[in-house]
Scaffold this active site. Structure first.
Site, PDB file in Angstrom:
ATOM      1  N   VAL A  62       0.828  -1.111   0.047  1.00 54.72           N
ATOM      2  CA  VAL A  62       0.003  -0.017   0.083  1.00 54.72           C
ATOM      3  C   VAL A  62       0.906   1.267   0.114  1.00 54.72           C
ATOM      4  CG1 VAL A  62      -0.451   0.071   2.553  1.00 54.72           C
ATOM      5  CG2 VAL A  62      -2.219   0.882   1.100  1.00 54.72           C
ATOM      6  N   ASP A  63       2.038   1.289   0.711  1.00 53.96           N
ATOM      7  CA  ASP A  63       3.158   2.228   0.541  1.00 53.96           C
ATOM      8  C   ASP A  63       3.405   2.835  -0.910  1.00 53.96           C
ATOM      9  OD1 ASP A  63       4.375   4.157   1.847  1.00 53.96           O
ATOM     10  OD2 ASP A  63       6.132   2.768   2.304  1.00 53.96           O
TER      11      ASP A  63
END
Ligand code: AR6
Length: 180
Positions: free
Chosen positions: A41-42
């Site tokens: 997700v980063d």
């Protein structure tokens, strides 16, 4: 697909999807201590926000931030207003304070949201990807921590967990039913 529960006057929602599309005041990012981007997700958050995000992190947080804490930045090209970069624990077998550190990562974001005046916040399943937190336990800690926070003094009105997979969604739905 959505599930929803009321906690006092506050709403807790579950939805399937990509958190970078969320139109909320703040989205949480599952970051690492260095705060220099990464995968999962980063990676998606940095790609969608654009290069200003990394530049701000480098300038304002040159030493990163410890596990169990979070920092806020602007959200740049994302539809949200702020990104809350939370660092969950790497799963190391469960005897290294992982549950407390995971709860602290969620709580840090909620406290930041209150400080910023964010009324709606979206969370991914922090630590439940690359960091290897066991899924049923991670979902339970996430939901219980948010419910406990919403039962206290807060101006946050809506918390939404945005889950990437059907399996993760189901685990959060079970944890929400248990917590209700
Ligand atoms: N929207 C919502 N959820 C997502 C998305 C997305 N776009 N992409 C992945 N997920 P992870 P962690 C889900 O690995 O375990 C990075 O390299 C994913 O399916 O992103 O906290 C950081 O820089 C999983 O359920 O975060 C750190 O080094 C959940 O988000 C490290 O990974 C979290 O998976 C952090 O690992």
């Amino acid at each position: 697909m959505t599930d929803s529960a009321l906690v006092g006057q506050h709403r807790l929602d579950l939805s399937r999807g990509d958190i970078t599309n969320e139109r909320v005041d703040a989205i949480a990012n599952a970051a690492n201590e260095a705060l220099r981007g990464g995968g999962g997700v980063d990676g998606a958050v940095h790609r969608a926000a654009g290069p200003g995000l990394l530049a701000e992190l480098r300038t304002r947080y040159p030493h990163g931030t410890p596990t169990g804490t979070a920092v806020a930045t602007d959200a740049y090209d994302l539809p949200a207003r702020w990104v809350l970069h939370a660092v969950g624990p790497v799963w190391r077998g469960g005897n290294n304070d992982e549950p407390n550190l995971l709860a602290a990562a969620y709580r840090s974001c909620l406290i930041l949201a209150d400080e910023l005046g964010a009324r709606s916040i979206a969370f991914p399943a922090i630590s439940m990807g690359i960091y290897g937190y066991p899924p049923p336990d991670g979902a339970r800690v996430a939901v219980q921590t948010v419910v406990a926070y919403l039962r206290g003094e807060t101006r946050v009105e809506v918390v939404r967990f945005v889950l990437f997979s059907e399996e993760t969604y189901e685990l959060f739905a079970e944890a929400l039913a248990e917590a209700g």
